[in-house]
Design a protein around this motif. Structure first.
Motif, PDB file in Angstrom:
ATOM      1  N   GLU A   1       0.897  -1.394  -0.046  1.00 47.01           N
ATOM      2  CA  GLU A   1       0.215  -0.105  -0.066  1.00 47.01           C
ATOM      3  C   GLU A   1       0.894   1.213   0.159  1.00 47.01           C
ATOM      4  O   GLU A   1       0.537   2.349  -0.427  1.00 47.01           O
ATOM      5  CB  GLU A   1      -0.837   0.012   1.409  1.00 47.01           C
ATOM      6  CG  GLU A   1      -2.100  -1.132   1.149  1.00 47.01           C
ATOM      7  CD  GLU A   1      -2.959  -1.136   2.376  1.00 47.01           C
ATOM      8  OE1 GLU A   1      -2.754  -0.131   3.115  1.00 47.01           O
ATOM      9  OE2 GLU A   1      -3.802  -1.817   2.383  1.00 47.01           O
TER      10      GLU A   1
ATOM     11  N   GLU B   1       1.895   1.700  -3.476  1.00 45.59           N
ATOM     12  CA  GLU B   1       1.009   2.366  -4.334  1.00 45.59           C
ATOM     13  C   GLU B   1       0.586   3.768  -4.326  1.00 45.59           C
ATOM     14  O   GLU B   1       0.448   4.397  -5.048  1.00 45.59           O
ATOM     15  CB  GLU B   1      -0.327   1.161  -4.211  1.00 45.59           C
ATOM     16  CG  GLU B   1      -0.282  -0.166  -4.653  1.00 45.59           C
ATOM     17  CD  GLU B   1      -1.237  -0.992  -4.576  1.00 45.59           C
ATOM     18  OE1 GLU B   1      -1.763  -1.575  -5.343  1.00 45.59           O
ATOM     19  OE2 GLU B   1      -1.714  -0.852  -3.434  1.00 45.59           O
TER      20      GLU B   1
ATOM     21  N   ARG C   1      -0.957  -6.267  -8.408  1.00 45.78           N
ATOM     22  CA  ARG C   1      -0.916  -4.845  -7.820  1.00 45.78           C
ATOM     23  C   ARG C   1       0.394  -4.236  -8.128  1.00 45.78           C
ATOM     24  O   ARG C   1       0.587  -2.986  -8.262  1.00 45.78           O
ATOM     25  CB  ARG C   1      -1.375  -4.494  -6.602  1.00 45.78           C
ATOM     26  CG  ARG C   1      -3.006  -4.831  -6.507  1.00 45.78           C
ATOM     27  CD  ARG C   1      -3.413  -5.264  -5.247  1.00 45.78           C
ATOM     28  NE  ARG C   1      -3.105  -4.031  -4.351  1.00 45.78           N
ATOM     29  CZ  ARG C   1      -3.398  -4.136  -2.878  1.00 45.78           C
ATOM     30  NH1 ARG C   1      -3.955  -5.181  -2.335  1.00 45.78           N
ATOM     31  NH2 ARG C   1      -2.809  -2.950  -2.017  1.00 45.78           N
TER      32      ARG C   1
ATOM     33  N   VAL D   1       3.405  -0.637 -10.846  1.00 45.17           N
ATOM     34  CA  VAL D   1       4.311   0.657 -10.001  1.00 45.17           C
ATOM     35  C   VAL D   1       5.527   0.437 -10.536  1.00 45.17           C
ATOM     36  O   VAL D   1       6.488   1.279 -10.698  1.00 45.17           O
ATOM     37  CB  VAL D   1       4.108   0.138  -8.397  1.00 45.17           C
ATOM     38  CG1 VAL D   1       5.250   1.128  -7.808  1.00 45.17           C
ATOM     39  CG2 VAL D   1       2.891   0.208  -7.964  1.00 45.17           C
TER      40      VAL D   1
END
Length: 278
Positions: free
Chosen positions: A93, A96, A147, A151
């Protein structure tokens, strides 16, 4: 994550070169910085709207760096694999959120400040990306790597052979034939392991680990134990991740220096035996 007392640290420490004093100083500094960023982002909206986008980008970038360093430090210090597993999604997190603020900064920045990757694979960002991918695999969070991939990919126009092969087990569309690594040594030697026949892989990995530290002499972690408090341990995370992904018999190198064998054992457990965070 609770701080280990000295007795527990000395009993469970995985990295013999890590001292308790460095562990305490580093962990406290990282957690303090992470807490400051969290507090800053919770300020009232009327305060936040007057803060330059560069400030958000810089602060969340440091938190992303601190997060992966904290995870590495905790492993070296002897924190449990369950604790490490519980921490990983939070660090993702952080990555992100940094990516979001970095993109927002690009929108308003001048041309000279645009177009940079979140984590530059030809630079020191490679080692951070390698850790983040490999620890995701080893801690049983391969389902989260889709996810992480955007990035990593942002403005990294040059592909990397090891990154592509590691991500390919969880993320569609990766180029597993890419023949080069952006940082080259020691990582490019792993490509031969992927390409080898199953029976050849244990010997190739044993040789890779034997030469890993000397081949890493241009990497930012090399000789870091002798420099300052940034030391968080010497580990060939990629050797362990590749061992798991390719199901290599590691009996011939399980006790090798720089090989996090207990993470391999943890990853190889049935998912039902891993203790997920509540």
């Amino acid at each position: 994550m609770q701080t280990l007392d000295e007795h527990t640290f000395l009993a469970r420490r995985r990295e013999p070169l890590l001292s308790y004093a460095i562990y305490l100083e580093s962990k406290h500094g990282m957690e303090e910085g992470i807490g400051m960023v969290a507090a800053g982002l919770l300020q009232p909206a009327e305060v936040l709207k007057n803060i330059p986008p560069e400030n958000f980008m810089t602060a969340t970038r440091q938190r992303a760096w601190d997060g992966i360093d904290l995870l590495s430090l905790a492993y070296s210090a002897g924190h449990t694999t369950a604790d490490l597993r519980a921490l990983y999604p939070t660090i993702l997190e952080y990555w992100e959120e940094y990516a979001n603020y970095d993109r927002a900064f690009d929108v308003q920045a001048g041309a000279a400040e645009q177009g940079f990757p979140h984590f530059a694979l030809p630079g020191d960002g490679y080692e951070q990306v390698n850790r983040m991918i490999c620890l995701g695999i080893l801690l049983g969070w391969g389902n989260l790597l889709p996810r992480l991939a955007p990035v990593i990919d942002f403005n990294n126009h040059e592909k990397d052979g090891l990154v592509e092969r590691l991500l390919a087990f969880s993320v569609d569309g990766r180029d597993t034939d890419w023949p080069e690594c952006t940082r080259r040594q020691p990582y490019v030697k792993t490509l031969k392991i992927f390409a080898a026949e199953k029976q050849e892989r244990p010997a190739l990995m044993q040789d890779y680990l034997a030469k890993w530290y000397d081949a890493s002499r241009r990497e930012p972690y090399h000789d870091s134990h002798a420099r300052d408090t940034s030391f968080s341990g010497y580990w060939s995370w990629e050797a362990a991740a590749i061992t798991c992904l390719l199901d290599i018999d590691d009996s011939s190198y399980r006790d090798a220096a720089f090989y996090p064998a207990d993470l391999v054992a943890f990853q190889r457990q049935p998912p039902s035996m891993r203790l997920d965070p509540a």
